[in-house]
Scaffold this motif. Sequence first.
Motif, PDB file in Angstrom:
ATOM      1  N   TYR A 153       0.836  -1.205   0.000  1.00  0.00           N
ATOM      2  CA  TYR A 153       0.000   0.000   0.000  1.00  0.00           C
ATOM      3  C   TYR A 153       0.869   1.252   0.000  1.00  0.00           C
ATOM      4  CZ  TYR A 153      -4.148  -2.838   1.028  1.00  0.00           C
ATOM      5  OH  TYR A 153      -5.176  -3.743   0.961  1.00  0.00           O
ATOM      6  N   TYR A 154       1.968   1.221   0.758  1.00  0.00           N
ATOM      7  CA  TYR A 154       2.868   2.376   0.823  1.00  0.00           C
ATOM      8  C   TYR A 154       3.414   2.697  -0.573  1.00  0.00           C
ATOM      9  CZ  TYR A 154       6.686   5.452   2.163  1.00  0.00           C
ATOM     10  OH  TYR A 154       7.521   6.529   2.272  1.00  0.00           O
ATOM     11  N   ASN A 155       3.849   1.666  -1.292  1.00  0.00           N
ATOM     12  CA  ASN A 155       4.403   1.874  -2.635  1.00  0.00           C
ATOM     13  C   ASN A 155       3.352   2.414  -3.599  1.00  0.00           C
ATOM     14  OD1 ASN A 155       6.976   1.023  -1.899  1.00  0.00           O
ATOM     15  ND2 ASN A 155       6.552  -1.118  -2.373  1.00  0.00           N
ATOM     16  N   GLU A 156       2.128   1.943  -3.478  1.00  0.00           N
ATOM     17  CA  GLU A 156       1.036   2.443  -4.325  1.00  0.00           C
ATOM     18  C   GLU A 156       0.792   3.932  -4.075  1.00  0.00           C
ATOM     19  OE1 GLU A 156      -2.598   0.212  -4.115  1.00  0.00           O
ATOM     20  OE2 GLU A 156      -1.571  -1.699  -4.360  1.00  0.00           O
ATOM     21  N   LEU A 157       0.799   4.307  -2.802  1.00  0.00           N
ATOM     22  CA  LEU A 157       0.562   5.710  -2.435  1.00  0.00           C
ATOM     23  C   LEU A 157       1.715   6.599  -2.904  1.00  0.00           C
ATOM     24  CD1 LEU A 157      -0.718   4.929   1.139  1.00  0.00           C
ATOM     25  CD2 LEU A 157      -2.081   6.121  -0.586  1.00  0.00           C
ATOM     26  N   GLN A 158       2.937   6.079  -2.755  1.00  0.00           N
ATOM     27  CA  GLN A 158       4.109   6.835  -3.200  1.00  0.00           C
ATOM     28  C   GLN A 158       4.038   7.094  -4.701  1.00  0.00           C
ATOM     29  OE1 GLN A 158       6.315   7.969  -1.132  1.00  0.00           O
ATOM     30  NE2 GLN A 158       8.301   8.195  -2.118  1.00  0.00           N
ATOM     31  N   PHE A 159       3.622   6.071  -5.437  1.00  0.00           N
ATOM     32  CA  PHE A 159       3.512   6.212  -6.892  1.00  0.00           C
ATOM     33  C   PHE A 159       2.433   7.230  -7.256  1.00  0.00           C
ATOM     34  CE2 PHE A 159       1.943   4.648 -11.109  1.00  0.00           C
ATOM     35  CZ  PHE A 159       3.066   5.030 -11.828  1.00  0.00           C
ATOM     36  N   LYS A 160       1.380   7.275  -6.455  1.00  0.00           N
ATOM     37  CA  LYS A 160       0.302   8.246  -6.693  1.00  0.00           C
ATOM     38  C   LYS A 160       0.848   9.673  -6.572  1.00  0.00           C
ATOM     39  CE  LYS A 160      -3.809   7.314  -5.117  1.00  0.00           C
ATOM     40  NZ  LYS A 160      -5.041   7.163  -4.290  1.00  0.00           N
ATOM     41  N   LEU A 161       1.694   9.924  -5.568  1.00  0.00           N
ATOM     42  CA  LEU A 161       2.287  11.257  -5.397  1.00  0.00           C
ATOM     43  C   LEU A 161       3.298  11.559  -6.507  1.00  0.00           C
ATOM     44  CD1 LEU A 161       2.789  11.600  -1.539  1.00  0.00           C
ATOM     45  CD2 LEU A 161       0.945  12.502  -2.958  1.00  0.00           C
ATOM     46  N   GLU A 162       4.055  10.529  -6.911  1.00  0.00           N
ATOM     47  CA  GLU A 162       4.985  10.710  -8.029  1.00  0.00           C
ATOM     48  C   GLU A 162       4.225  11.107  -9.297  1.00  0.00           C
ATOM     49  OE1 GLU A 162       7.454   7.268  -8.691  1.00  0.00           O
ATOM     50  OE2 GLU A 162       7.747   6.999  -6.534  1.00  0.00           O
ATOM     51  N   THR A 163       3.108  10.424  -9.521  1.00  0.00           N
ATOM     52  CA  THR A 163       2.293  10.709 -10.705  1.00  0.00           C
ATOM     53  C   THR A 163       1.783  12.140 -10.678  1.00  0.00           C
ATOM     54  OG1 THR A 163       1.618   8.392 -10.856  1.00  0.00           O
ATOM     55  CG2 THR A 163       0.242   9.996 -12.015  1.00  0.00           C
ATOM     56  N   LYS A 164       1.342  12.569  -9.501  1.00  0.00           N
ATOM     57  CA  LYS A 164       0.846  13.944  -9.357  1.00  0.00           C
ATOM     58  C   LYS A 164       1.953  14.952  -9.678  1.00  0.00           C
ATOM     59  CE  LYS A 164      -1.552  17.024  -6.111  1.00  0.00           C
ATOM     60  NZ  LYS A 164      -2.826  17.127  -6.833  1.00  0.00           N
ATOM     61  N   ALA A 165       3.143  14.709  -9.108  1.00  0.00           N
ATOM     62  CA  ALA A 165       4.278  15.614  -9.344  1.00  0.00           C
ATOM     63  C   ALA A 165       4.670  15.628 -10.821  1.00  0.00           C
ATOM     64  CB  ALA A 165       5.465  15.189  -8.482  1.00  0.00           C
ATOM     65  N   PHE A 166       4.659  14.457 -11.446  1.00  0.00           N
ATOM     66  CA  PHE A 166       5.009  14.360 -12.868  1.00  0.00           C
ATOM     67  C   PHE A 166       4.001  15.093 -13.737  1.00  0.00           C
ATOM     68  CE2 PHE A 166       4.659  12.096 -16.961  1.00  0.00           C
ATOM     69  CZ  PHE A 166       5.930  12.348 -17.460  1.00  0.00           C
ATOM     70  N   GLU A 167       2.724  14.905 -13.447  1.00  0.00           N
ATOM     71  CA  GLU A 167       1.681  15.545 -14.259  1.00  0.00           C
ATOM     72  C   GLU A 167       1.693  17.067 -14.092  1.00  0.00           C
ATOM     73  OE1 GLU A 167      -0.126  14.245 -16.583  1.00  0.00           O
ATOM     74  OE2 GLU A 167       0.562  12.196 -16.246  1.00  0.00           O
ATOM     75  N   ILE A 168       2.025  17.536 -12.895  1.00  0.00           N
ATOM     76  CA  ILE A 168       2.134  18.981 -12.673  1.00  0.00           C
ATOM     77  C   ILE A 168       3.277  19.548 -13.524  1.00  0.00           C
ATOM     78  CG2 ILE A 168       2.839  20.739 -10.985  1.00  0.00           C
ATOM     79  CD1 ILE A 168       1.207  19.137  -8.888  1.00  0.00           C
ATOM     80  N   ALA A 169       4.426  18.859 -13.478  1.00  0.00           N
ATOM     81  CA  ALA A 169       5.586  19.314 -14.261  1.00  0.00           C
ATOM     82  C   ALA A 169       5.268  19.299 -15.755  1.00  0.00           C
ATOM     83  CB  ALA A 169       6.790  18.421 -13.956  1.00  0.00           C
ATOM     84  N   LYS A 170       4.634  18.206 -16.200  1.00  0.00           N
ATOM     85  CA  LYS A 170       4.270  18.099 -17.611  1.00  0.00           C
ATOM     86  C   LYS A 170       3.269  19.183 -18.004  1.00  0.00           C
ATOM     87  CE  LYS A 170       2.214  14.335 -19.271  1.00  0.00           C
ATOM     88  NZ  LYS A 170       2.015  12.949 -19.779  1.00  0.00           N
ATOM     89  N   GLY A 171       2.369  19.501 -17.070  1.00  0.00           N
ATOM     90  CA  GLY A 171       1.391  20.558 -17.326  1.00  0.00           C
ATOM     91  C   GLY A 171       2.063  21.903 -17.550  1.00  0.00           C
ATOM     92  N   TYR A 172       3.099  22.190 -16.749  1.00  0.00           N
ATOM     93  CA  TYR A 172       3.855  23.436 -16.940  1.00  0.00           C
ATOM     94  C   TYR A 172       4.494  23.455 -18.332  1.00  0.00           C
ATOM     95  CZ  TYR A 172       3.604  25.007 -12.039  1.00  0.00           C
ATOM     96  OH  TYR A 172       3.172  25.459 -10.822  1.00  0.00           O
ATOM     97  N   TYR A 173       5.055  22.305 -18.728  1.00  0.00           N
ATOM     98  CA  TYR A 173       5.723  22.258 -20.036  1.00  0.00           C
ATOM     99  C   TYR A 173       4.720  22.486 -21.168  1.00  0.00           C
ATOM    100  CZ  TYR A 173       7.939  20.648 -24.254  1.00  0.00           C
ATOM    101  OH  TYR A 173       8.408  20.589 -25.543  1.00  0.00           O
ATOM    102  N   ILE A 174       3.564  21.852 -21.084  1.00  0.00           N
ATOM    103  CA  ILE A 174       2.547  21.993 -22.136  1.00  0.00           C
ATOM    104  C   ILE A 174       2.078  23.444 -22.256  1.00  0.00           C
ATOM    105  CG2 ILE A 174       0.173  21.368 -22.787  1.00  0.00           C
ATOM    106  CD1 ILE A 174       0.814  18.554 -21.548  1.00  0.00           C
ATOM    107  N   THR A 175       1.828  24.080 -21.106  1.00  0.00           N
ATOM    108  CA  THR A 175       1.350  25.475 -21.139  1.00  0.00           C
ATOM    109  C   THR A 175       2.446  26.446 -21.554  1.00  0.00           C
ATOM    110  OG1 THR A 175       1.772  25.713 -18.755  1.00  0.00           O
ATOM    111  CG2 THR A 175      -0.456  25.076 -19.418  1.00  0.00           C
ATOM    112  N   ALA A 176       3.698  26.011 -21.429  1.00  0.00           N
ATOM    113  CA  ALA A 176       4.811  26.878 -21.840  1.00  0.00           C
ATOM    114  C   ALA A 176       4.831  27.088 -23.347  1.00  0.00           C
ATOM    115  CB  ALA A 176       6.136  26.285 -21.380  1.00  0.00           C
ATOM    116  N   GLN A 177       4.153  26.229 -24.089  1.00  0.00           N
ATOM    117  CA  GLN A 177       4.094  26.392 -25.546  1.00  0.00           C
ATOM    118  C   GLN A 177       3.439  27.735 -25.918  1.00  0.00           C
ATOM    119  OE1 GLN A 177       5.603  23.663 -27.074  1.00  0.00           O
ATOM    120  NE2 GLN A 177       5.768  22.998 -24.946  1.00  0.00           N
TER     121      GLN A 177
END
Length: 276
Positions: A153-177
């Motif tokens: 369960y801990y690893n699943e939750l950690q991955f959920k936070l990683e995904t959130k951080a990744f999507e936020i970063a990717k969102g910044y890159y997309i809007t930077a266009q």
Amino acid sequence: MIRKIYFVLSLVLLTSCGEYQKVLNRGSIEEQYKMAVKMYEAKKYSKALRLFEKVTPAYRTKPQMERIQYMVANSNFNEKNYSIAGYYFNRFSQNYPKSSKQEEADFLSALSYYKAAPVYSKDPTDTNKALESFQSFIDKYPDSPRLAEANKYYNELQFKLETKAFEIAKGYYITAQTDSRNYRAAITAFDNLITDYLGTRYKEEALYLRFKAAHDFAMKSIDRKKEERINNALKAYEKLKRNFPESKFKKESEEMLDVLNKEQERIQQLIVNSKS
């Protein structure tokens, strides 16, 4: 015969409901406590909770309170009130550290927050609570038979936070266009992801997008700012290559590297010409 059975069952249910309502509204504290336990044992958790709410003040300093607190927590868990259940299981563990149910309560507190945790894109409050609770459980009970489950369960939750951080970063890159100010935010967000989650499954793509953001930022800059930004992009490329020499993004990265090298030569020639 079947009609008679249905009639008897209906009569029993009506009598039971009538008895419950009578105790709920006009019963003594002791009668309400006994009825609450009866409802709990019959898995009628919603009804049990209504009665426990009534009797808790009277039993707060009595021995029965330990049992009441656990039943309240477990009733909320079974009613899928997971955030509330997490809170009550945690309170039970703190209030009764010598209880034989402490390990179970600590695990169920973490599991409750895990079940309450929303998808990665939403408020991570319960996700963070679940992570902290499972980490505490893992540290506190290293020999627990529930350890493998807690780690899962801990690893699943950690991955959920990683995904959130990744999507936020990717969102910044997309809007930077369309808003070049977001290139800096994207670069910083990808750096934070890689630093905060060292073994992240997103590392290769994050390093690639971090390089891509630095490349685009440099290429869209005015000439007098390009030299420094090109150098930063080249460092980002070297980091990607060092970590993933055979990256699935190798072809695209080398194409961007070629563009950067040519632009760097052009800028250096401009600098030479301006000095002559």
